[in-house]
Design a protein around this motif. Structure first.
Motif, PDB file in Angstrom:
ATOM      1  N   GLU A 242     -95.967  -9.493  89.190  1.00 26.99           N
ATOM      2  CA  GLU A 242     -95.395 -10.849  88.957  1.00 26.99           C
ATOM      3  C   GLU A 242     -94.071 -11.054  88.020  1.00 26.99           C
ATOM      4  N   ASN A 243     -94.302 -10.110  86.824  1.00 25.33           N
ATOM      5  CA  ASN A 243     -92.993  -9.987  85.978  1.00 25.33           C
ATOM      6  C   ASN A 243     -91.848  -9.361  86.846  1.00 25.33           C
ATOM      7  N   ALA A 244     -92.011  -8.575  87.862  1.00 23.28           N
ATOM      8  CA  ALA A 244     -90.958  -7.916  88.485  1.00 23.28           C
ATOM      9  C   ALA A 244     -90.429  -8.763  89.412  1.00 23.28           C
ATOM     10  N   VAL A 245     -91.287  -9.682  89.962  1.00 24.01           N
ATOM     11  CA  VAL A 245     -90.631 -10.679  90.854  1.00 24.01           C
ATOM     12  C   VAL A 245     -89.873 -11.688  90.035  1.00 24.01           C
ATOM     13  N   TYR A 246     -90.436 -12.095  88.822  1.00 22.44           N
ATOM     14  CA  TYR A 246     -89.859 -13.582  88.088  1.00 22.44           C
ATOM     15  C   TYR A 246     -88.631 -12.673  87.448  1.00 22.44           C
ATOM     16  N   HIS A 247     -88.500 -11.490  86.988  1.00 17.84           N
ATOM     17  CA  HIS A 247     -87.551 -10.948  86.195  1.00 17.84           C
ATOM     18  C   HIS A 247     -86.464 -10.321  86.948  1.00 17.84           C
ATOM     19  N   GLY A 248     -87.012  -9.665  88.149  1.00 13.88           N
ATOM     20  CA  GLY A 248     -86.040  -8.642  88.901  1.00 13.88           C
ATOM     21  C   GLY A 248     -85.563  -9.327  90.284  1.00 13.88           C
ATOM     22  N   ILE A 249     -86.321 -10.173  90.856  1.00  8.16           N
ATOM     23  CA  ILE A 249     -85.888 -10.772  92.161  1.00  8.16           C
ATOM     24  C   ILE A 249     -85.472 -12.127  92.013  1.00  8.16           C
ATOM     25  N   GLU A 250     -86.110 -12.885  91.304  1.00  8.50           N
ATOM     26  CA  GLU A 250     -85.646 -14.440  91.408  1.00  8.50           C
ATOM     27  C   GLU A 250     -84.188 -14.719  90.810  1.00  8.50           C
ATOM     28  N   PRO A 251     -83.801 -14.034  89.797  1.00 12.74           N
ATOM     29  CA  PRO A 251     -82.378 -14.328  89.204  1.00 12.74           C
ATOM     30  C   PRO A 251     -81.494 -13.939  90.263  1.00 12.74           C
ATOM     31  N   CYS A 252     -81.683 -13.162  91.172  1.00 18.44           N
ATOM     32  CA  CYS A 252     -80.660 -12.696  92.088  1.00 18.44           C
ATOM     33  C   CYS A 252     -80.664 -13.341  93.341  1.00 18.44           C
ATOM     34  N   THR A 253     -79.353 -13.574  93.892  1.00 19.93           N
ATOM     35  CA  THR A 253     -79.006 -14.070  95.078  1.00 19.93           C
ATOM     36  C   THR A 253     -79.415 -13.002  96.168  1.00 19.93           C
ATOM     37  N   GLU A 254     -78.935 -11.664  96.136  1.00 23.03           N
ATOM     38  CA  GLU A 254     -79.033 -10.621  97.134  1.00 23.03           C
ATOM     39  C   GLU A 254     -80.388 -10.180  97.126  1.00 23.03           C
ATOM     40  N   PRO A 255     -80.692  -9.595  98.169  1.00 22.19           N
ATOM     41  CA  PRO A 255     -81.997  -8.899  98.231  1.00 22.19           C
ATOM     42  C   PRO A 255     -82.300  -7.960  97.163  1.00 22.19           C
ATOM     43  N   GLY A 256     -83.542  -7.643  96.930  1.00 24.16           N
ATOM     44  CA  GLY A 256     -84.004  -6.831  95.523  1.00 24.16           C
ATOM     45  C   GLY A 256     -85.146  -6.233  96.186  1.00 24.16           C
ATOM     46  N   GLU A 257     -85.437  -4.822  95.642  1.00 31.25           N
ATOM     47  CA  GLU A 257     -86.469  -4.174  95.908  1.00 31.25           C
ATOM     48  C   GLU A 257     -87.379  -3.707  94.717  1.00 31.25           C
ATOM     49  N   ILE A 258     -88.772  -3.793  95.184  1.00 30.09           N
ATOM     50  CA  ILE A 258     -89.542  -3.520  94.229  1.00 30.09           C
ATOM     51  C   ILE A 258     -90.478  -2.102  94.910  1.00 30.09           C
TER      52      ILE A 258
END
Length: 331
Positions: A242-258
């Motif tokens: 959940e932290n990875a999504v909240y801190h790593g994916i949501e702030p970015c407009t481009e795709p991100g990978e976990i």
């Protein structure tokens, strides 16, 4: 005593604490008995001749008998430990006198010392367990209040509503995932659970997040070498995701990978999670709270044998958890 259990005597951290406390009490006993500094060293050597064999034999016997002790009620387990210590101290006392023909003093005095040391150790581990217990009992409350953030619930419900007409089957699966997720979060999470259940819960959570984030969220699982039967504290990996999504994916407009990599190396289980990281413009609150809670619960269950490490660079954030491999068969 409900919820109270004997410590895991095979745990390295438990063994080191026992060695430190017993040797410390031996030094104090020698200082109190000897009138002079030189006499203190003689008393310490004499006491060590009895204490060290009993200590090493006790650690071996308690580790080998851990399975039996863990199934006993707490008070009977304590009685079994005390009885074992008295038997071992008696055998060592008799054997040492016959072998070395030395005057080791009254056996009753050694019994008193053994009972006193055992009581101090058992009391210490009991108090330590109670001191850590808030980290377990608060895990459910923190999971509901902090881990599953209100915006996640709100957005998930909106995502399900948007699917009801266009894809009712997917909407139904999403609602089932939400029900399973909150069922686990509201359960009593004090006991260890199989790793495969935690991973299944995490997959359900990520499916819900994928409904609203779409192609912005990419997840890569490396679980080919994962020991599914390994026991870990519940809700260890899910808050990190959940932290990875909240801190790593949501702030970015481009795709991100976990990336999640779970594997076993010898007698250890490694859980490695890597997500995108932005030094500027990201969400930075709440992450340390989740890590602190997980560290406390790992320490309670595995003591010094578990570690949680974080690593940050310019573009990624990594969390690496190492726990001993424990399963139902060898618990």
């Amino acid at each position: 005593m409900a919820g109270v259990a004997l410590p895991n005597f095979c745990n390295l951290g438990i063994m080191l604490r026992i060695l430190f406390i017993v040797d410390g009490m031996s030094v104090v006993a020698a200082m109190l008995k000897a009138p002079t500094y030189d006499g203190m060293w003689r008393e310490m050597m004499n006491l060590s001749a009895l204490v060290q064999p009993v200590l090493l034999l006790s650690l071996l016997a308690l580790c080998l008998g851990r399975g039996v002790l863990s199934r006993l009620p707490y008070r009977f387990g304590v009685a079994a430990v005390l009885l074992l210590e008295l038997v071992l101290s008696t055998l060592v006392h008799i054997f040492s006198q016959s072998l070395f023909d030395a005057d080791l003093g009254a056996l009753e005095r050694h019994w008193l010392f053994v009972v006193l040391v055992s009581a101090v150790l058992l009391g210490y581990f009991h108090l330590r367990s109670r001191a850590f217990s808030p980290a377990i009992s608060e895990a459910r409350l923190q999971a509901l209040q902090a881990r599953i953030r209100p915006h996640f619930l709100f957005n998930s419900i909106n995502a399900v509503l948007s699917l009801i007409r266009s894809d009712p089957k997917q909407a139904e699966r999403a609602l089932e995932d939400m029900a399973d997720l909150f069922r686990v979060l509201m359960a009593d999470n004090r006991q260890l659970a199989p790793l495969e259940k935690e991973v299944a819960l995490c997959r359900q959570y990520l499916e819900l997040e994928h409904l609203r984030l779409g192609e912005r969220l990419k997840v890569v699982w490396h679980v080919e070498k994962m020991p599914g039967d390994a026991l870990i504290p519940p809700l260890v990996l899910q808050p990190l995701l959940e932290n990875a999504v909240y801190h790593g994916i949501e702030p970015c407009t481009e795709p991100g990978e976990i990336v999640i990599n779970i594997y076993r190396a010898r007698n250890q289980v490694h859980l490695v999670l890597v997500n995108p990281y932005r030094r500027e413009g990201g969400h930075h609150s709440g992450n340390k709270m989740a890590l602190a809670n997980i560290r406390e619960r790992l320490a309670l269950h595995f003591d010094a044998e578990a570690t949680l490490m974080t690593k940050v660079n310019d573009s990624s954030y990594q969390v690496h958890i190492i726990v001993p491999y424990v399963s139902e068969k060898n618990a």
